[in-house]
Design an enzyme around this catalytic site. Structure first.
Site, PDB file in Angstrom:
ATOM      1  N   TYR A 198       4.591  -6.661  17.568  1.00  0.00           N
ATOM      2  CA  TYR A 198       4.839  -5.735  16.455  1.00  0.00           C
ATOM      3  C   TYR A 198       5.483  -4.450  16.948  1.00  0.00           C
ATOM      4  O   TYR A 198       6.483  -3.987  16.390  1.00  0.00           O
ATOM      5  CB  TYR A 198       3.525  -5.419  15.735  1.00  0.00           C
ATOM      6  CG  TYR A 198       3.658  -4.328  14.706  1.00  0.00           C
ATOM      7  CD1 TYR A 198       4.316  -4.561  13.502  1.00  0.00           C
ATOM      8  CD2 TYR A 198       3.140  -3.057  14.940  1.00  0.00           C
ATOM      9  CE1 TYR A 198       4.460  -3.553  12.552  1.00  0.00           C
ATOM     10  CE2 TYR A 198       3.277  -2.051  14.000  1.00  0.00           C
ATOM     11  CZ  TYR A 198       3.934  -2.297  12.814  1.00  0.00           C
ATOM     12  OH  TYR A 198       4.086  -1.296  11.881  1.00  0.00           O
ATOM     13  N   PHE A 218       0.821  -1.209   0.000  1.00  0.00           N
ATOM     14  CA  PHE A 218       0.000   0.000   0.000  1.00  0.00           C
ATOM     15  C   PHE A 218       0.857   1.262   0.000  1.00  0.00           C
ATOM     16  O   PHE A 218       0.819   2.065  -0.945  1.00  0.00           O
ATOM     17  CB  PHE A 218      -0.935  -0.059   1.216  1.00  0.00           C
ATOM     18  CG  PHE A 218      -1.440   1.261   1.701  1.00  0.00           C
ATOM     19  CD1 PHE A 218      -1.980   2.201   0.828  1.00  0.00           C
ATOM     20  CD2 PHE A 218      -1.394   1.566   3.053  1.00  0.00           C
ATOM     21  CE1 PHE A 218      -2.446   3.430   1.290  1.00  0.00           C
ATOM     22  CE2 PHE A 218      -1.858   2.786   3.527  1.00  0.00           C
ATOM     23  CZ  PHE A 218      -2.379   3.722   2.650  1.00  0.00           C
ATOM     24  N   VAL A 251      -1.817   5.134   8.766  1.00  0.00           N
ATOM     25  CA  VAL A 251      -1.841   5.612   7.385  1.00  0.00           C
ATOM     26  C   VAL A 251      -3.034   4.994   6.646  1.00  0.00           C
ATOM     27  O   VAL A 251      -3.356   3.817   6.821  1.00  0.00           O
ATOM     28  CB  VAL A 251      -0.531   5.251   6.668  1.00  0.00           C
ATOM     29  CG1 VAL A 251      -0.504   5.869   5.271  1.00  0.00           C
ATOM     30  CG2 VAL A 251       0.674   5.724   7.489  1.00  0.00           C
ATOM     31  N   THR A 253       2.288  -9.559   1.432  1.00  0.00           N
ATOM     32  CA  THR A 253       1.159  -8.658   1.685  1.00  0.00           C
ATOM     33  C   THR A 253       0.962  -7.660   0.540  1.00  0.00           C
ATOM     34  O   THR A 253      -0.098  -7.053   0.435  1.00  0.00           O
ATOM     35  CB  THR A 253       1.350  -7.871   3.005  1.00  0.00           C
ATOM     36  OG1 THR A 253       2.566  -7.120   2.943  1.00  0.00           O
ATOM     37  CG2 THR A 253       1.408  -8.815   4.198  1.00  0.00           C
ATOM     38  N   GLY A 254       1.962  -7.490  -0.308  1.00  0.00           N
ATOM     39  CA  GLY A 254       1.835  -6.609  -1.462  1.00  0.00           C
ATOM     40  C   GLY A 254       1.099  -7.296  -2.607  1.00  0.00           C
ATOM     41  O   GLY A 254       0.857  -8.506  -2.575  1.00  0.00           O
ATOM     42  N   ASP A 262      12.875 -11.611  -0.821  1.00  0.00           N
ATOM     43  CA  ASP A 262      12.530 -11.479   0.600  1.00  0.00           C
ATOM     44  C   ASP A 262      13.670 -10.798   1.347  1.00  0.00           C
ATOM     45  O   ASP A 262      14.839 -11.167   1.170  1.00  0.00           O
ATOM     46  CB  ASP A 262      12.282 -12.881   1.175  1.00  0.00           C
ATOM     47  CG  ASP A 262      11.514 -12.855   2.478  1.00  0.00           C
ATOM     48  OD1 ASP A 262      11.923 -12.107   3.393  1.00  0.00           O
ATOM     49  OD2 ASP A 262      10.524 -13.596   2.590  1.00  0.00           O
ATOM     50  N   ILE A 263      13.334  -9.827   2.182  1.00  0.00           N
ATOM     51  CA  ILE A 263      14.377  -9.126   2.950  1.00  0.00           C
ATOM     52  C   ILE A 263      15.018 -10.031   3.995  1.00  0.00           C
ATOM     53  O   ILE A 263      16.053  -9.676   4.571  1.00  0.00           O
ATOM     54  CB  ILE A 263      13.833  -7.853   3.631  1.00  0.00           C
ATOM     55  CG1 ILE A 263      12.672  -8.175   4.579  1.00  0.00           C
ATOM     56  CG2 ILE A 263      13.420  -6.823   2.591  1.00  0.00           C
ATOM     57  CD1 ILE A 263      12.226  -7.001   5.434  1.00  0.00           C
ATOM     58  N   ASP A 308       9.990  -6.781  -3.353  1.00  0.00           N
ATOM     59  CA  ASP A 308       8.804  -7.263  -2.642  1.00  0.00           C
ATOM     60  C   ASP A 308       8.693  -8.776  -2.798  1.00  0.00           C
ATOM     61  O   ASP A 308       9.043  -9.319  -3.862  1.00  0.00           O
ATOM     62  CB  ASP A 308       7.533  -6.594  -3.193  1.00  0.00           C
ATOM     63  CG  ASP A 308       6.421  -6.524  -2.169  1.00  0.00           C
ATOM     64  OD1 ASP A 308       5.950  -7.593  -1.741  1.00  0.00           O
ATOM     65  OD2 ASP A 308       6.027  -5.405  -1.790  1.00  0.00           O
TER      66      ASP A 308
END
Length: 335
Positions: free
Chosen positions: A147, A12, A177, A36-37, A59-60, A32
């Site tokens: 989180y 988003f 946001v 979730t994207g 993936d990070i 990405d």
């Protein structure tokens, strides 16, 4: 123009940043893993800007992927994370792996590749059990969810790296946001897209608690504005700092539901018959959130370009247009 890596660029916030930066003439790398994207968020960029927009699917949590994505980049906007307090309560291990392990991978990649500045998405959840209002950057409490804890650790890591390795960072503590492209269909959907979807479907939105909890809802264009200011600032006092990224307005959930209903009635009068239902408070939620934006005004010359209500009108307009497109597509497909 700069070459900028946006992690979580199909999400988003990330996709809105990618779109804005490409339109400003920058070369953008999007990293990405689509957990979730969504590909549809960046499809137009891939089609219309093949020379200035590149997707790396990865993936990070993989350090090699982080190095690959950040190679040759001037700046990093690190948006990739597993959001949602309930998600982190249900699965703290994955939240930790992505939000701390992945963050550290990107931070080390930025160090090794000598990135000019590392700008990252922090979170208002970091304020935890601190009851003071408005929230001021240097006065936080204890985190109330896994989180929130991960986002606090990210801030601490960035500070250590700045002092130890002479790096530049700016952390942006996002406050609730909302805006175009926010997913209303996720099981962890945020309140604004969820309420919009429910009202448009003529279903009763569910409010957790009595509706008196309040938030500083922040329209996406204000977030883009803060990221750009963080990129371009040359003020030495602005660097290696954390900033609230918000509107500086407080809205209760009851008010939010009323505003959304009132705006949507303009599109469909039937919505006037829909009223919210109430349930128990959600574990890990803080009762109230309101940001002081004085620090951002002072050091980054920030002035929100959108009020909460104006942003809400723009958001609902976008969702209604998307809803109309999908209905038209369904009718066409059934002919």
């Amino acid at each position: 123009m700069s070459k900028i890596l946006v992690t979580g660029g199909a999400g988003f916030i990330g996709s809105n940043l990618c779109e804005y930066l490409v339109n400003k003439g920058h070369c953008v790398i999007c990293l990405d893993n689509f957990s979730t994207g969504h590909m549809e968020n960046i499809a137009a960029l891939m089609e219309n800007h093949p020379c200035s927009f590149q997707l790396i699917e990865g993936d990070i949590r993989s350090f090699e992927t982080c190095i690959k994505a950040a190679s040759g980049v001037d700046y990093i906007l690190h948006e990739a994370a597993l959001g949602s307090i309930p998600r982190s309560i249900n699965d703290p291990i994955t939240t930790n792996d992505v939000n701390i392990g992945g963050f550290l991978n990107m931070l080390v990649a930025a160090r090794d590749l000598k990135i000019k500045r590392f700008i990252f998405a922090a979170s208002s959840s970091t304020y935890g059990d601190n009851k003071d209002l408005p929230k001021v950057e240097n006065n936080i409490g204890k985190p109330m969810s896994p989180y929130a804890l991960t986002k606090l650790v990210d801030e601490l890591y960035a500070d250590v790296f700045a002092k130890t390795y002479d790096m530049e960072f700016i952390g942006l503590r996002y406050f609730n946001v909302f805006g175009r492209r926010q997913d209303p269909n996720s099981m962890y959907a945020a309140v604004i897209p969820l309420f919009i979807k429910q009202y448009m479907s003529l279903k009763q939105p569910r409010i957790n608690g009595d509706g008196s909890n309040s938030r500083d809802f922040t329209y996406i264009d204000n977030v883009i504005q803060m990221n750009e200011l963080a990129l371009i600032t040359s003020n030495p006092h602005a660097i290696n700092q954390i900033y609230n990224t918000a509107c500086g307005e407080r809205t209760t959930i009851n008010q939010l539901a009323s505003f959304i209903k009132g705006i949507l009635i303009r599109y469909n009068p039937e919505i006037s018959n829909i009223n919210p239902i109430y349930g128990p408070n959600r574990t890990g939620d803080i009762p109230h959130s309101l940001a002081s934006i004085e620090k951002a005004k002072k050091y980054l010359d920030y002035m929100p370009s959108y009020t909460f209500y104006k942003g809400l009108e723009e958001t609902i307009k976008w969702y209604w247009n998307e809803y109309a497109k999908k209905k038209a597509s369904i009718r066409y497909d059934n002919i």
